[in-house]
Motif scaffolding. Structure first.
Motif, short mmCIF file in Angstrom:
data_model
loop_
_atom_site.label_atom_id
_atom_site.label_comp_id
_atom_site.label_asym_id
_atom_site.label_seq_id
_atom_site.Cartn_x
_atom_site.Cartn_y
_atom_site.Cartn_z
N VAL A 1 1.66 1.99 20.29
CA VAL A 1 1.43 1.18 19.12
C VAL A 1 2.11 1.84 17.93
O VAL A 1 1.99 3.03 17.74
CB VAL A 1 -0.08 1.04 18.85
CG1 VAL A 1 -0.34 0.27 17.58
CG2 VAL A 1 -0.78 0.39 20.01
N ARG A 2 2.78 1.03 17.13
CA ARG A 2 3.47 1.54 15.95
C ARG A 2 3.19 0.62 14.76
O ARG A 2 3.30 -0.59 14.85
CB ARG A 2 4.96 1.62 16.20
CG ARG A 2 5.71 2.16 14.99
CD ARG A 2 7.20 2.28 15.28
NE ARG A 2 7.87 2.85 14.17
CZ ARG A 2 8.13 4.15 14.01
NH1 ARG A 2 7.78 4.99 14.93
NH2 ARG A 2 8.75 4.58 12.95
N LEU A 3 2.86 1.26 13.64
CA LEU A 3 2.67 0.54 12.39
C LEU A 3 3.51 1.23 11.33
O LEU A 3 3.36 2.43 11.10
CB LEU A 3 1.21 0.54 11.95
CG LEU A 3 0.93 0.04 10.53
CD1 LEU A 3 1.21 -1.46 10.43
CD2 LEU A 3 -0.49 0.35 10.12
N THR A 4 4.42 0.49 10.72
CA THR A 4 5.18 1.00 9.59
C THR A 4 4.75 0.17 8.39
O THR A 4 5.01 -1.03 8.33
CB THR A 4 6.70 0.87 9.82
OG1 THR A 4 7.05 1.59 11.00
CG2 THR A 4 7.47 1.44 8.64
N ALA A 5 4.07 0.81 7.45
CA ALA A 5 3.58 0.13 6.26
C ALA A 5 4.47 0.49 5.08
O ALA A 5 4.83 1.65 4.90
CB ALA A 5 2.14 0.54 5.97
N ILE A 6 4.83 -0.51 4.31
CA ILE A 6 5.63 -0.30 3.10
C ILE A 6 4.79 -0.80 1.94
O ILE A 6 4.54 -1.99 1.80
CB ILE A 6 6.98 -1.05 3.19
CG1 ILE A 6 7.76 -0.53 4.39
CG2 ILE A 6 7.77 -0.88 1.90
CD1 ILE A 6 8.95 -1.38 4.77
N MET A 7 4.33 0.16 1.12
CA MET A 7 3.45 -0.14 0.00
C MET A 7 4.18 0.17 -1.29
O MET A 7 4.11 1.28 -1.79
CB MET A 7 2.17 0.69 0.10
CG MET A 7 1.45 0.54 1.41
SD MET A 7 0.93 -1.14 1.67
CE MET A 7 -0.74 -0.92 2.14
N ASP A 8 4.90 -0.80 -1.80
CA ASP A 8 5.67 -0.60 -3.03
C ASP A 8 4.82 -1.05 -4.21
O ASP A 8 5.06 -2.09 -4.81
CB ASP A 8 6.99 -1.37 -2.96
CG ASP A 8 7.97 -0.92 -4.03
OD1 ASP A 8 7.60 -0.08 -4.87
OD2 ASP A 8 9.12 -1.41 -4.01
N CYS A 9 3.79 -0.26 -4.49
CA CYS A 9 2.85 -0.59 -5.55
C CYS A 9 2.39 0.68 -6.26
O CYS A 9 2.60 1.78 -5.76
CB CYS A 9 1.66 -1.36 -5.00
SG CYS A 9 0.90 -0.63 -3.54
#
Length: 170
Positions: free
Chosen positions: A1-9
């Motif tokens: 399982v892979r999760l790449t989160a991009i949080m540009d905040c």
């Protein structure tokens, strides 16, 4: 399982509360729970002062809370480090890119007539230049893209220790 989160905040460095945060040089830095303890001490100091008016006790708590806040993420004791790894690590491959440090804001940008987040632009343009970058080079390229134009510092964190020389894949 892979999760790449991009949080540009704004204030997003610890938004997923992951145990491994990579600093400006790409070195591993473990964020410990002492930041939360510091916040608790500061809130407690305010409540104590409001309830009993004891300035001396309140100031002692404020001092302790500030010390904990200032020292959070700077190493700390090994018991706190072990607890952080044990309670926040994951078997899954969880990686997060955040727009900035917790103490910063994340800029909106208008690049080529398009509205975008500054970190999102840096990530996309870095990957367009080289799709086979390792984690360290990707983070450094993103930071170089923003350097001099924005004050924010993009961060990377993970749910388990990364091999920084491995290539980044979404």
């Amino acid at each position: 399982v892979r999760l790449t989160a991009i949080m540009d905040c704004c204030h997003s460095e610890s938004i997923l509360d992951l145990p491994y945060v990579y600093n400006i040089n790409g070195d591993l830095q473990i964020i410990e729970t002492s930041k939360n303890e510091g916040i608790s001490k500061l809130v407690g100091a305010g409540a104590r002062f409001l309830m009993d008016g004891n300035k001396k006790k309140a100031m002692t708590s404020v001092t302790q809370g500030m010390k904990l806040m200032m020292n959070s993420g700077k190493g700390g004791d090994s018991a706190a480090r072990e607890k952080t790894i044990k309670t926040r690590s994951t078997e899954a491959d969880v990686i997060m890119f955040s727009g900035c440090k917790d103490s910063q804001t994340s800029a909106d940008a208008n690049i080529g007539g398009q509205a975008t987040g500054a970190m999102s632009y840096a990530l996309i343009s870095s990957l367009k230049k080289n799709k086979n970058m390792d984690y360290t080079n990707l983070l450094q390229t993103m930071r170089q893209t923003l350097q001099g134009k924005y004050t924010q510092v993009p961060m990377m964190s993970a749910g388990r220790k990364l091999v920084l020389e491995h290539p980044f894949h979404i």
